[in-house]
Write an enzyme that holds these catalytic residues in place. Sequence first.
Site: not given
Length: 469
Positions: A255-257
Amino acid sequence: MKTMTCKTRFAPSPTGYLHLGNVRTALFNALLARREQGSFLLRIEDTDRERSRPEYVAALLEDLRWLGLDWQEGPEIGGPHPPYAQSERAAIYAGYYQRLEERGLVYPCFCSPAELALSRKTQLAAGRPPRYAGTCARLSEAERQARRRRGLQPTLRFRTPPGQLVQFIDLARGPQQFASDDIGDFIIRRADGGPQFFFANAVDDALMGITHLLRGEDHLSNTPRQLLLLEALDLPAPHYGHLALIVGADGGPLSKREGHFSVRELRATGYLPEALLNDLARIGHSYAHDHWMSLAELAEAFTLERLGRAPARYDEAQLLHWQSEAVQCATPERLWAWLESAVAGDVLTTSREAFIAAVRPNIRFPTDAAFWAERLFGAELPLSEESRALVAQTGSEFFAHALAAYVEHGGAYQPLFDDLKRHTGAKGKGLFMPMRAALTGELHGPELARILALMPAELARRRLESAGQ
Ligand code: GLU
């Protein structure tokens, strides 16, 4: 595997920017083709008209070229099986729907999405694998006509042969088998006339002569359907291999997070393509050696036997490690081109080569080079807190000697420090660290000898002077 016939491909859907997951798929296919002295084809799977965008196509071509993953057949360069975008291949697919129709292997299906969803739910509730109930398989021609007259747009369904075992040897996972009864009849053409993903994908692989392909494990359940279709069409099937998906440190999807960005973002941050390649080539594939390798070396040692089956873990620390390695291995010209825009050129009063030689061990991104350019050539020197403390603690007498020694010997490292040592009695860290702090404002950094050789005399004198005040 026969050496001369290996042909692999990457078949991205241009619905977003390339990210680490799909670049790894591209890389493994490119490595396999190189390793087998075969060829690597690129095909754009843009049948999802809503989500596919031309700018994503342009971006992915650019990203692949930036990574050095050149294709020998595909968009921009052509080849013997055009067109290479599925949106332009409707006429080709039409011929194959027709072949299946002539053989009685497909039928129009008028079931609405709501009806299908309900049937699915009922089957799941009864603990059965959801598959098409066969409602439209038995319609008479008159019933079909009646539905058409009501304005219903049918999909086209493939009649899955009952009671068969579909078997294949997966290039990564070994023998696989699926019962055709669990698959049921499936859609190969949507109600809007567009091809279903696995139909176009299988037909194109066969027509384009793909012999081997590696793709994400999420496509494994498509493979038996594709094998059934190819058999029904008398088309050759490629060898399929399914790669364990890349997961984040927490075991979940990337995920980008967590900083799992697109290739574009990584490139904009300053990652070098070789860093991404060295990192990705080791996610789900292992090498005997853990040293940095060129693309040619990565390909030379790539082997299907070393594909892993467990979920492949992505670790940002590893990518940073390969970035450092890539910086150490790059030629000075390449490094200069890479850091040029971050370092205000006029700040350099010395040759680029000398600057790069000095800072290379201390930089990982162009911003680090900019930092050192400022420290080595900037008119103002911001001292870090520790440096300020060390300068104060060392005292003005030390720096008065340092200035005198500098005036006498200039940036010649050995005589300068011999002199300073003689006059102050300081040695080791006590000798070098205060000088480093006063000259660069930092306690760590490039070699002092290189710093002294690089720094303009006027600047070095001023810095020693102000340290002594
Ligand atoms: N267009 C498909 C995807 O991007 C390709 C799958 C495959 O490699 O067969 O997932």
